[in-house]
Design an enzyme around this catalytic site. Structure first.
Site, mmCIF file in Angstrom:
data_model
loop_
_atom_site.group_PDB
_atom_site.id
_atom_site.type_symbol
_atom_site.label_atom_id
_atom_site.label_comp_id
_atom_site.label_asym_id
_atom_site.label_seq_id
_atom_site.Cartn_x
_atom_site.Cartn_y
_atom_site.Cartn_z
ATOM 1 N N LYS A 22 0.838 -1.209 0.000
ATOM 2 C CA LYS A 22 0.000 0.000 0.000
ATOM 3 C C LYS A 22 0.870 1.255 0.000
ATOM 4 O O LYS A 22 0.630 2.187 -0.762
ATOM 5 C CB LYS A 22 -0.901 -0.015 1.238
ATOM 6 C CG LYS A 22 -1.540 1.329 1.542
ATOM 7 C CD LYS A 22 -2.317 1.329 2.842
ATOM 8 C CE LYS A 22 -1.531 1.553 4.101
ATOM 9 N NZ LYS A 22 -1.231 2.941 4.476
ATOM 10 N N ASN A 23 1.879 1.289 0.871
ATOM 11 C CA ASN A 23 2.654 2.519 1.031
ATOM 12 C C ASN A 23 3.638 2.773 -0.114
ATOM 13 O O ASN A 23 4.281 3.823 -0.157
ATOM 14 C CB ASN A 23 3.369 2.535 2.383
ATOM 15 C CG ASN A 23 2.383 2.764 3.518
ATOM 16 O OD1 ASN A 23 1.217 3.096 3.278
ATOM 17 N ND2 ASN A 23 2.829 2.575 4.752
ATOM 18 N N CYS A 120 -4.361 13.127 14.073
ATOM 19 C CA CYS A 120 -4.391 11.725 13.658
ATOM 20 C C CYS A 120 -4.363 10.875 14.926
ATOM 21 O O CYS A 120 -3.835 11.301 15.957
ATOM 22 C CB CYS A 120 -3.171 11.460 12.798
ATOM 23 S SG CYS A 120 -2.914 9.749 12.363
ATOM 24 N N ARG A 125 1.551 14.495 13.519
ATOM 25 C CA ARG A 125 1.873 14.311 12.104
ATOM 26 C C ARG A 125 1.730 15.573 11.244
ATOM 27 O O ARG A 125 0.900 15.605 10.319
ATOM 28 C CB ARG A 125 1.046 13.162 11.532
ATOM 29 C CG ARG A 125 1.225 11.871 12.299
ATOM 30 C CD ARG A 125 0.489 10.731 11.689
ATOM 31 N NE ARG A 125 1.108 10.262 10.465
ATOM 32 C CZ ARG A 125 0.574 9.368 9.659
ATOM 33 N NH1 ARG A 125 -0.578 8.845 9.944
ATOM 34 N NH2 ARG A 125 1.188 9.002 8.559
ATOM 35 N N ASP A 308 5.361 0.646 12.100
ATOM 36 C CA ASP A 308 4.160 -0.026 11.578
ATOM 37 C C ASP A 308 4.051 -1.485 12.025
ATOM 38 O O ASP A 308 3.074 -2.168 11.689
ATOM 39 C CB ASP A 308 4.122 0.059 10.041
ATOM 40 C CG ASP A 308 3.803 1.464 9.565
ATOM 41 O OD1 ASP A 308 3.401 2.304 10.387
ATOM 42 O OD2 ASP A 308 3.954 1.728 8.351
ATOM 43 N N ARG A 400 -8.300 -0.482 5.211
ATOM 44 C CA ARG A 400 -7.504 0.555 4.544
ATOM 45 C C ARG A 400 -6.207 -0.017 4.000
ATOM 46 O O ARG A 400 -5.655 0.517 3.037
ATOM 47 C CB ARG A 400 -7.159 1.675 5.523
ATOM 48 C CG ARG A 400 -8.327 2.491 5.945
ATOM 49 C CD ARG A 400 -7.876 3.644 6.775
ATOM 50 N NE ARG A 400 -6.917 4.472 6.033
ATOM 51 C CZ ARG A 400 -6.420 5.605 6.481
ATOM 52 N NH1 ARG A 400 -6.762 6.045 7.664
ATOM 53 N NH2 ARG A 400 -5.571 6.301 5.761
HETATM 54 C C1 EPZ Z 1 4.673 6.971 6.473
HETATM 55 O O1 EPZ Z 1 3.914 8.044 7.035
HETATM 56 C C2 EPZ Z 1 3.748 5.798 6.335
HETATM 57 N N1 EPZ Z 1 2.643 6.158 5.440
HETATM 58 C C3 EPZ Z 1 3.235 5.381 7.717
HETATM 59 O O2 EPZ Z 1 2.454 4.226 7.585
HETATM 60 C C4 EPZ Z 1 4.442 5.057 8.614
HETATM 61 O O3 EPZ Z 1 4.001 4.765 9.911
HETATM 62 C C5 EPZ Z 1 5.391 6.252 8.648
HETATM 63 O O4 EPZ Z 1 5.774 6.631 7.303
HETATM 64 C C6 EPZ Z 1 6.673 5.975 9.421
HETATM 65 O O5 EPZ Z 1 7.325 4.860 8.873
HETATM 66 C C7 EPZ Z 1 2.802 6.080 4.130
HETATM 67 O O6 EPZ Z 1 3.862 5.731 3.625
HETATM 68 C C8 EPZ Z 1 1.638 6.412 3.278
HETATM 69 P P1 EPZ Z 1 6.762 10.328 8.426
HETATM 70 P P2 EPZ Z 1 4.469 9.508 7.014
HETATM 71 O O7 EPZ Z 1 6.602 11.617 7.696
HETATM 72 O O8 EPZ Z 1 5.327 9.707 5.822
HETATM 73 C C9 EPZ Z 1 7.276 13.694 11.737
HETATM 74 C C10 EPZ Z 1 0.576 2.837 7.992
HETATM 75 O O9 EPZ Z 1 0.092 2.289 9.018
HETATM 76 N N2 EPZ Z 1 7.072 14.669 10.649
HETATM 77 O O10 EPZ Z 1 7.913 9.468 8.049
HETATM 78 O O11 EPZ Z 1 3.329 10.422 7.222
HETATM 79 C C11 EPZ Z 1 6.027 12.863 12.019
HETATM 80 O O12 EPZ Z 1 5.110 13.538 12.846
HETATM 81 C C12 EPZ Z 1 1.088 4.265 8.036
HETATM 82 O O13 EPZ Z 1 0.624 2.284 6.887
HETATM 83 C C13 EPZ Z 1 7.187 16.028 10.923
HETATM 84 O O14 EPZ Z 1 7.449 16.441 12.065
HETATM 85 O O15 EPZ Z 1 5.404 9.520 8.299
HETATM 86 C C14 EPZ Z 1 6.633 11.624 12.643
HETATM 87 O O16 EPZ Z 1 6.906 11.862 13.996
HETATM 88 C C15 EPZ Z 1 0.790 4.956 9.323
HETATM 89 N N3 EPZ Z 1 6.994 16.915 9.898
HETATM 90 C C16 EPZ Z 1 7.960 11.461 11.889
HETATM 91 O O17 EPZ Z 1 8.235 12.745 11.324
HETATM 92 C C17 EPZ Z 1 6.710 16.513 8.623
HETATM 93 O O18 EPZ Z 1 6.559 17.373 7.748
HETATM 94 C C18 EPZ Z 1 7.947 10.437 10.782
HETATM 95 O O19 EPZ Z 1 6.775 10.623 9.972
HETATM 96 C C19 EPZ Z 1 6.618 15.138 8.363
HETATM 97 C C20 EPZ Z 1 6.804 14.240 9.389
#
Ligand code: EPZ
Length: 432
Positions: A22-23, A120, A125, A308, A400
């Site tokens: 999915k991702n 969320c 996030r 995850d 999802r």
């Molecule tokens: C991706 O989310 C995945 N989603 C998530 O999978 C996964 O848990 C996550 O990466 C971490 O591996 C998809 O790929 C569609 P991040 P993403 O930006 O990209 C902070 C699932 O269950 N951050 O890597 O949204 C954030 O708050 C889902 O399939 C900022 O501060 O996660 C977090 O603490 C859930 N500012 C950390 O970085 C930003 O602009 C990592 O988040 C972006 C992120």
């Protein structure tokens, strides 16, 4: 709202085939916005987030054919006529990954209007790093009325160092940089296999990307991208969830169509817990162990232990002899499943970002509530080893991101069925 009814106690035996990731599929579909020509994606999982992305692209004027067959799960996306480079709140609030269209839209159309995602279940996030990166590429950003608007006649290559590692942030800016003028060098990038898969697709479309899958990615911008055909990588989180199911139920499962190279941190952790696995280049065989041992887990960016899988591993920890400390480093509120596992008899104490799990505790079936996608999967796993019947509510979360999980599990001996909500009879309506 559908529920799962699961009767625990059966060892899982047999073969489960893994679906596409999915991702990886979500950013790949967004990448189709970068070209006028059709992009064909194979191994698309049949899950609700894909359907949401179809709606998102269609609302902008894209033509999206999506078909699921016995052999191929395929989509063909043609973004020749984009009339509205926008992602509405209605769609973004149901799927945060909708923000992946921001970079490609501003790169291809010169402007984009995308709703800011709200809170969320698993953490705050924000998407500030996506926005900061686009500014570095020369976009003018305006945030108003809950939307971010980005405008740039043509983006310009730049140096971008992420303050924090972000998966979709890396993907969003990678897509934007492909059509920027000049070279972009991105540092502190996410190294997830899904980022590398996106870069593979973009290079097939004519992009010039080097280094995806490492912390530094270089992109030489091109004027135009073209259509391409690409097969999405297998879903490592789905594969891992089934491997854990085999380990937990003292079963013997062969997980096929996966890539063991993406599962290193989990396989190592399971070995520490006393679980035997063997693998070929595209399958993992797992034999359960009735005497699991405690092991500590710390979630990290790839190649570390994935956030995850933290919830699913907690189910293992409840069945392992000794104390396991699980530390969640990526999201600040990702222990919602612990409260539900407590209701099933687990011994878990949450201290900030740490969960202290004392095992082995017998679990007993109960009515529980799924709070997000991976939490739902963890409750399914706990239910598979619980005594008696567990009813999991709000399984729309699991739909999802897991394709037909109940059929896949039933195929290897699990007692799991889906029931729809039984609405109370209205007085005097006489309706059945
Ligand atoms: C991706 O989310 C995945 N989603 C998530 O999978 C996964 O848990 C996550 O990466 C971490 O591996 C998809 O790929 C569609 P991040 P993403 O930006 O990209 C902070 C699932 O269950 N951050 O890597 O949204 C954030 O708050 C889902 O399939 C900022 O501060 O996660 C977090 O603490 C859930 N500012 C950390 O970085 C930003 O602009 C990592 O988040 C972006 C992120």
């Amino acid at each position: 709202m559908d529920k799962f009814v699961i009767r625990g106690g059966n060892p899982l035996l047999g073969t489960i085939r893994v679906s596409g990731a999915k991702n990886a599929a979500l950013p790949a579909m967004a990448a189709a916005l970068l070209t006028e020509e059709p992009v064909i994606l194979e191994n698309i999982p049949q899950v609700r987030d894909i359907e949401t992305t179809r709606k998102l692209l269609t609302a902008m004027g894209a033509e999206v054919e999506l078909g699921y067959g016995r052999a191929q799960h395929r989509t063909t996306i043609c973004c020749r006529n984009l009339n509205a480079p926008e992602a509405s709140y209605e769609l973004v609030k149901t799927m945060r990954a909708s923000t992946l269209v921001l970079g490609p839209l501003v790169a291809r159309c010169g402007r984009a209007r995308v709703s800011l995602p709200g809170g969320c279940a698993i953490g705050t996030r924000p998407i500030d790093l996506h926005i900061k990166g686009l500014e570095r590429l020369g976009a003018k950003i305006n945030q108003e009325h809950g939307y971010v608007e980005a405008v740039a006649e043509r983006l310009k290559g730049a140096e971008i160092t992420f303050d924090k590692i972000t998966v979709t942030g890396t993907e969003d800016l990678l897509m934007a940089a492909t059509l920027a003028e000049g070279e972009t060098v991105m540092q502190n990038c996410a190294r997830e296999p899904e980022v590398a898969d996106l870069a593979d697709l973009l290079n097939k479309m004519g992009a010039k990307i080097e280094g995806a899958g490492t912390t530094t990615i270089r992109v030489r911008g091109v004027a135009k991208l073209h259509g391409a055909k690409h097969r999405i990588i297998p879903d490592r989180i789905e594969a891992a969830t089934f491997i854990i199911a085999g380990a937990l139920t003292d079963g013997d499962l062969n997980i096929t169509g996966c890539d063991p190279a993406h599962l290193g941190s989990l396989l190592q952790k399971l070995q520490e817990a006393g679980v035997k696995t063997r693998h070929t280049p595209d399958s993992v065989r797992v034999e359960g162990n009735a005497n699991l041992k405690a092991a500590d887990v710390v979630t990290e960016e790839y190649p570390g232990f994935p956030t995850d899988l933290q919830a699913q591993y907690m189910a293992v920890a409840t069945q392992a002899e000794g104390t396991s400390i699980i530390t969640e480093n990526i999201f600040e509120n990702r222990f919602m499943h612990a409260q539900e596992m407590l209701r099933m008899g687990a011994n878990i104490k949450i201290e900030g970002r740490r969960a202290i799990v004392r095992g082995k505790t017998p679990l007993s079936g109960a009515a529980v509530l799924a709070s997000d996608l991976r939490a739902s999967a963890s409750l399914v796993l706990a239910a598979l080893v619980a005594d008696g019947e567990t009813i999991i509510d709000r399984v729309y979360h699991i739909d999802r991101g897991y394709e037909n999980i109940e059929e896949k599990l039933r195929g290897v001996g699990a007692q799991i069925r889906r029931i729809g909500e039984i609405l109370p009879k209205r007085r005097g309506s006489g309706a059945a």
